[in-house]
Design an enzyme around this catalytic site. Sequence first.
Site, PDB file in Angstrom:
ATOM      1  N   ARG A   1      29.291  33.263  26.825  1.00 38.82           N
ATOM      2  CA  ARG A   1      28.409  34.427  26.930  1.00 38.82           C
ATOM      3  C   ARG A   1      29.207  35.733  26.935  1.00 38.82           C
ATOM      4  NH1 ARG A   1      23.739  32.371  31.131  1.00 38.82           N
ATOM      5  NH2 ARG A   1      22.383  31.559  29.504  1.00 38.82           N
TER       6      ARG A   1
ATOM      7  N   LYS B   1      11.243  17.301  32.277  1.00 35.70           N
ATOM      8  CA  LYS B   1       9.787  17.182  32.359  1.00 35.70           C
ATOM      9  C   LYS B   1       9.055  17.621  31.100  1.00 35.70           C
ATOM     10  CE  LYS B   1       9.504  17.891  37.302  1.00 35.70           C
ATOM     11  NZ  LYS B   1       9.159  18.853  38.325  1.00 35.70           N
TER      12      LYS B   1
ATOM     13  N   GLY C   1      20.216  25.927  28.135  1.00 35.61           N
ATOM     14  CA  GLY C   1      21.455  25.967  28.910  1.00 35.61           C
ATOM     15  C   GLY C   1      22.080  24.598  29.069  1.00 35.61           C
TER      16      GLY C   1
ATOM     17  N   GLY D   1      15.784  29.376  28.712  1.00 38.44           N
ATOM     18  CA  GLY D   1      14.375  29.748  28.858  1.00 38.44           C
ATOM     19  C   GLY D   1      13.919  30.673  27.738  1.00 38.44           C
TER      20      GLY D   1
HETATM   21  P1  AMP Z   1      15.451  20.587  31.534  1.00 35.32           P
HETATM   22  O1  AMP Z   1      15.893  21.664  32.482  1.00 35.32           O
HETATM   23  O2  AMP Z   1      13.994  20.293  31.582  1.00 35.32           O
HETATM   24  O3  AMP Z   1      16.005  20.755  30.142  1.00 35.32           O
HETATM   25  O4  AMP Z   1      16.106  19.271  32.102  1.00 35.32           O
HETATM   26  C1  AMP Z   1      17.476  19.045  32.174  1.00 35.32           C
HETATM   27  C2  AMP Z   1      17.701  18.023  33.249  1.00 35.32           C
HETATM   28  O5  AMP Z   1      16.974  16.853  32.949  1.00 35.32           O
HETATM   29  C3  AMP Z   1      19.140  17.615  33.398  1.00 35.32           C
HETATM   30  O6  AMP Z   1      19.617  18.102  34.610  1.00 35.32           O
HETATM   31  C4  AMP Z   1      19.081  16.087  33.404  1.00 35.32           C
HETATM   32  O7  AMP Z   1      19.827  15.523  34.451  1.00 35.32           O
HETATM   33  C5  AMP Z   1      17.610  15.802  33.629  1.00 35.32           C
HETATM   34  N1  AMP Z   1      17.201  14.510  33.077  1.00 35.32           N
HETATM   35  C6  AMP Z   1      17.414  14.051  31.841  1.00 35.32           C
HETATM   36  N2  AMP Z   1      16.947  12.802  31.706  1.00 35.32           N
HETATM   37  C7  AMP Z   1      16.429  12.440  32.896  1.00 35.32           C
HETATM   38  C8  AMP Z   1      15.808  11.252  33.379  1.00 35.32           C
HETATM   39  N3  AMP Z   1      15.634  10.196  32.592  1.00 35.32           N
HETATM   40  N4  AMP Z   1      15.399  11.239  34.657  1.00 35.32           N
HETATM   41  C9  AMP Z   1      15.584  12.314  35.450  1.00 35.32           C
HETATM   42  N5  AMP Z   1      16.156  13.456  35.053  1.00 35.32           N
HETATM   43  C10 AMP Z   1      16.578  13.518  33.780  1.00 35.32           C
END
Ligand code: AMP
Length: 403
Positions: A37, A201, A354, A377
Amino acid sequence: MELLQLKKLDIKDKKVFIRCDFNVPMDEFGNISDDRRIRSAVATINYCLDQDCAVILASHLGRPKGEVVQKYSLAPVARRLQQLLKRHVSLAPGVVDDASIKMTQELPRHEILLLENLRFEAGETKNDPKLAEKLASMAEFYVNDAFGVSHRSHASVAGITHFFDNKHKAAGFLLEREINFFSKLMKNPVRPFVAIVGGSKVSGKLEALINLLPKVDKIFIGGGMAFTFLKQLGYNIGASLVEDDLLDEAQHIMDEAKKLGVKFYLPVDVVAADRFSEDAVSKIVTAQEIPDKWMGLDIGPATVRLYREGLNDVQTILWNGPMGVYEMDKFARGSSKIAHFVADSYSTTVVGGGDTADLVQKVGVDEDISFISTGGGASLELLEGKVLLGVAPLMVKITNKEA
Ligand code: AMP
């Protein structure tokens, strides 16, 4: 609509306020572990210096929540900037205290002053107009080069823009590059165009998924979000991450994909663990055979093979969100294998988010990705089809006469 461009401003010999995004990760010793960055901001800063400007830089770092917290000081950033620019960079003692304001007033041309962490001021994240006005009064021109926070309603991003007319504000080169890249990608991608979407999620990426559906040829789902879809398909997902309130939404997305002829890929096997821990007992199971109380924490080897097959013939890949809990070595294989494949591919590859940017850097393939966005984001909001809050005031309507 068109972005106000820095190149079109008459900044010669003037004082310029540049909002940067120096929110960089630090290791346990306080060293900057990834300075992407900071490096990305150099072009805009150098351009202003070449125009004989006095340059005031401002950024946030971490979440000090409106208080001075020494570990979030921008001092390490000032030092790294100094190395990269090969010039002296002064660090103000604060943001809008008397001493710092005096330094901005007395700043000579060709000199650089970095204000302390903007979030040491409680008004920054509240978009306080008084703080915005004080920041605006420091310079004759405002440049936003902080793509990572351009979707935020913060004083240095949103409020401040009201104090400058269109001849005195613009997007910096980094912001311009990010916005143009994503808008070209979404309007006119070279096909086949696919999205790999992972992360924790569905809820965080729901809008983006819905907006991507009519634009892409295939979608590959990974990470925790896959389990909401798998549950909706009737699979037993054990104790895997799931959003029960989004099961209908998941069905709607799969129906929509079918209607639009978009190939929708879900994991066929997973690395399942008996608990959420690096020391967990883990095994590879098919997506249909996750044991009760176990959770899927990564995509399995069959899914990696399947996704590679599906990715073979594509021309553009957009990747947002890891395939598993990549922070734990045990559950990082799926993400790492996909990262290598994406990086080796001859297609245009775009990494947004990120976590995904961090992941490709950790795996060591960042140099082979065509475009890595500096904002998680913010890039997601662009994929959702939104105009970013901090970017809207930096846009001009083109009248027929001008066009
Ligand atoms: P996001 O911020 O929604 O892009 O999510 C990123 C996070 O999702 C990372 O910190 C990963 O550790 C978590 N993640 C990825 N796969 C899984 C999973 N199968 N179960 C729980 N957390 C997960």
